[in-house]
Design a protein around this motif. Sequence first.
Motif, PDB file in Angstrom:
ATOM      1  N   ILE A 155       2.563   7.523  -4.919  1.00 30.26           N
ATOM      2  CA  ILE A 155       2.220   6.476  -5.875  1.00 30.26           C
ATOM      3  C   ILE A 155       3.464   5.620  -6.068  1.00 30.26           C
ATOM      4  O   ILE A 155       4.560   6.147  -6.268  1.00 30.26           O
ATOM      5  CB  ILE A 155       1.785   7.065  -7.238  1.00 30.26           C
ATOM      6  N   MET A 156       3.298   4.322  -5.994  1.00 31.86           N
ATOM      7  CA  MET A 156       4.402   3.414  -6.257  1.00 31.86           C
ATOM      8  C   MET A 156       3.863   2.295  -7.139  1.00 31.86           C
ATOM      9  O   MET A 156       2.928   1.595  -6.738  1.00 31.86           O
ATOM     10  CB  MET A 156       4.971   2.854  -4.945  1.00 31.86           C
ATOM     11  N   GLY A 157       4.411   2.163  -8.331  1.00 31.70           N
ATOM     12  CA  GLY A 157       3.806   1.213  -9.239  1.00 31.70           C
ATOM     13  C   GLY A 157       4.763   0.474 -10.142  1.00 31.70           C
ATOM     14  O   GLY A 157       5.862   0.940 -10.446  1.00 31.70           O
ATOM     15  N   ILE A 158       4.324  -0.698 -10.563  1.00 29.94           N
ATOM     16  CA  ILE A 158       4.964  -1.467 -11.633  1.00 29.94           C
ATOM     17  C   ILE A 158       4.172  -1.140 -12.880  1.00 29.94           C
ATOM     18  O   ILE A 158       3.021  -1.567 -13.027  1.00 29.94           O
ATOM     19  CB  ILE A 158       4.920  -2.973 -11.329  1.00 29.94           C
ATOM     20  N   VAL A 159       4.738  -0.341 -13.776  1.00 24.97           N
ATOM     21  CA  VAL A 159       3.973   0.172 -14.910  1.00 24.97           C
ATOM     22  C   VAL A 159       4.550  -0.261 -16.252  1.00 24.97           C
ATOM     23  O   VAL A 159       4.132   0.245 -17.294  1.00 24.97           O
ATOM     24  CB  VAL A 159       3.871   1.722 -14.846  1.00 24.97           C
ATOM     25  N   ASN A 160       5.490  -1.202 -16.227  1.00 26.80           N
ATOM     26  CA  ASN A 160       6.040  -1.727 -17.478  1.00 26.80           C
ATOM     27  C   ASN A 160       6.033  -3.250 -17.419  1.00 26.80           C
ATOM     28  O   ASN A 160       6.741  -3.850 -16.596  1.00 26.80           O
ATOM     29  CB  ASN A 160       7.457  -1.201 -17.712  1.00 26.80           C
ATOM     30  N   GLY A 161       5.229  -3.864 -18.263  1.00 27.37           N
ATOM     31  CA  GLY A 161       5.076  -5.319 -18.225  1.00 27.37           C
ATOM     32  C   GLY A 161       6.310  -6.073 -18.659  1.00 27.37           C
ATOM     33  O   GLY A 161       6.615  -7.152 -18.130  1.00 27.37           O
ATOM     34  N   ALA A 203       8.517   3.538 -18.571  1.00 29.59           N
ATOM     35  CA  ALA A 203       8.019   3.747 -17.209  1.00 29.59           C
ATOM     36  C   ALA A 203       8.109   5.213 -16.799  1.00 29.59           C
ATOM     37  O   ALA A 203       7.233   5.730 -16.091  1.00 29.59           O
ATOM     38  CB  ALA A 203       8.795   2.873 -16.229  1.00 29.59           C
ATOM     39  N   ALA A 204       9.150   5.909 -17.239  1.00 31.67           N
ATOM     40  CA  ALA A 204       9.305   7.329 -16.895  1.00 31.67           C
ATOM     41  C   ALA A 204       8.193   8.170 -17.517  1.00 31.67           C
ATOM     42  O   ALA A 204       7.682   9.109 -16.892  1.00 31.67           O
ATOM     43  CB  ALA A 204      10.672   7.827 -17.350  1.00 31.67           C
ATOM     44  N   LEU A 250      10.316   0.161 -10.365  1.00 27.30           N
ATOM     45  CA  LEU A 250       9.230   0.937  -9.796  1.00 27.30           C
ATOM     46  C   LEU A 250       9.188   2.362 -10.343  1.00 27.30           C
ATOM     47  O   LEU A 250      10.226   2.972 -10.578  1.00 27.30           O
ATOM     48  CB  LEU A 250       9.379   1.022  -8.275  1.00 27.30           C
ATOM     49  N   ALA A 251       7.977   2.846 -10.517  1.00 27.64           N
ATOM     50  CA  ALA A 251       7.742   4.276 -10.713  1.00 27.64           C
ATOM     51  C   ALA A 251       7.268   4.803  -9.381  1.00 27.64           C
ATOM     52  O   ALA A 251       6.263   4.321  -8.837  1.00 27.64           O
ATOM     53  CB  ALA A 251       6.701   4.504 -11.797  1.00 27.64           C
ATOM     54  N   VAL A 252       7.985   5.771  -8.827  1.00 29.53           N
ATOM     55  CA  VAL A 252       7.644   6.331  -7.518  1.00 29.53           C
ATOM     56  C   VAL A 252       7.373   7.824  -7.673  1.00 29.53           C
ATOM     57  O   VAL A 252       8.236   8.574  -8.143  1.00 29.53           O
ATOM     58  CB  VAL A 252       8.779   6.101  -6.490  1.00 29.53           C
ATOM     59  N   CYS A 253       6.171   8.234  -7.289  1.00 24.84           N
ATOM     60  CA  CYS A 253       5.781   9.644  -7.332  1.00 24.84           C
ATOM     61  C   CYS A 253       5.401  10.013  -5.902  1.00 24.84           C
ATOM     62  O   CYS A 253       4.475   9.425  -5.341  1.00 24.84           O
ATOM     63  CB  CYS A 253       4.583   9.860  -8.255  1.00 24.84           C
ATOM     64  N   GLU A 254       6.076  11.002  -5.339  1.00 28.69           N
ATOM     65  CA  GLU A 254       5.967  11.224  -3.903  1.00 28.69           C
ATOM     66  C   GLU A 254       5.849  12.700  -3.560  1.00 28.69           C
ATOM     67  O   GLU A 254       6.541  13.536  -4.130  1.00 28.69           O
ATOM     68  CB  GLU A 254       7.212  10.632  -3.238  1.00 28.69           C
ATOM     69  N   ARG A 255       4.949  12.991  -2.619  1.00 28.47           N
ATOM     70  CA  ARG A 255       4.819  14.338  -2.084  1.00 28.47           C
ATOM     71  C   ARG A 255       5.767  14.478  -0.899  1.00 28.47           C
ATOM     72  O   ARG A 255       5.748  13.639   0.019  1.00 28.47           O
ATOM     73  CB  ARG A 255       3.381  14.597  -1.642  1.00 28.47           C
TER      74      ARG A 255
END
Length: 434
Positions: A155-161, A203-204, A250-255
Amino acid sequence: MTDYRRLRVALLGAGAVGSQVARLLLKHSGELADRAGATLELAGIAVRNLDAPREGDLPRELFTTDAESLIVGADIVIELMGGIEPARTYLLQAINSGADVVTANKALLATHGPEIFDAADQVGAEVYYEAAAAGAIPIIRPLRDSLAGDRVQRIMGIVNGTTNYILDRMDTEGAEFADVLADAQRLGYAEADPTADVEGFDAAQKAAILASLAFHTTVPLESVHREGITSIDKTMMDAARHAGYVVKLLAVCERLGDESEESISVRVYPALVDRSHPLASVHGANNAVFVQAEAAGNLMFYGAGAGGVQTASAVLGDVVSAARRHIAGGVGVGESTLANLPIVDIGRVTTRYQITVEVDDRPGVLATVAGTLSDGRVSIATLEQTVAGEDAATARLVIGTHKALEQDLSETVERLAASGVVERVVSVLRVEGD
């Protein structure tokens, strides 16, 4: 008219989101009843101060300062107070009284999620929290339900406006960080104390929630690597633009690893994103989440990441789901966090980097820099040199690397700084979105 069963809804909090939820519950009560199969009766709104100014023209008789009494007898409790306490206590009270709960409280879920989900599981209640990450964007249900039979890889996202608004204006207008932050505060995008946004805390919290869902693993907030955007300046933005990148938080969540020895990484930091990547085109205060799954492939969710009425949309979707569950009966669906994958330190992550340094402009410097990188197992992909000082005694090197281990890169940058030829390490930015 259909004679629907009546469900009592208690609302905790009447801020920007809460007031919109109350307004829409009252305005669209008939439509919501048809969708939910039950009449949703707003039993009351718990607030700290009855006389505080509020948006909308809500009936004063709905307001109370006695949240505990309001929760008693409620079928659905909506928590929009924010913060940890008393929100945690009220949610646990609601669950233990048999109510389903709806919350947008990312801080609470990121720190006490397992406790709250456990309590719901014990009594057969359910916790709904679509609005806790990325505002109006439907991302929680797709991860929890639609992709439950797939293997999410990344998952890679912009999660803070707020930070996206700041970085976007710095990129498109060449503005300075402090000036754009002041504008964001004036427009209401940023709080008077913007720390939670610009230092990456918000974001965290969202990254911890998304990773827990995606990888079926409890992700404590302290396991999320976090960096903010306060170090990003105009020079760095100009260099990114020149190289064909844009800077995004970015928030990056990775397997990581293979199926025989899997682990996960969860991290938040400013990174370079190629301008051809879909996330590069996310402007203003919008959010977007890019999901890579083994079978489904690449998916992207885009929209408003904040705002009272936008977030209220996600909250009301959860309320309708909770009402339908009450009508159908049965126990709630518990959280799937049984994988228990280990969470690795940032040092074990592999990615690409852009290193910018100022060096003495004299023979042999490039060889020293290249040798230091090679010794540290960091391979150069691109290198650009420009004059940095007015007297031409200093040069600026922008070095793009191939993929490298974070620990190797960090140690190599320290050796570069101490090499005797590097005057200053200007910046080190990761490159994401290959």
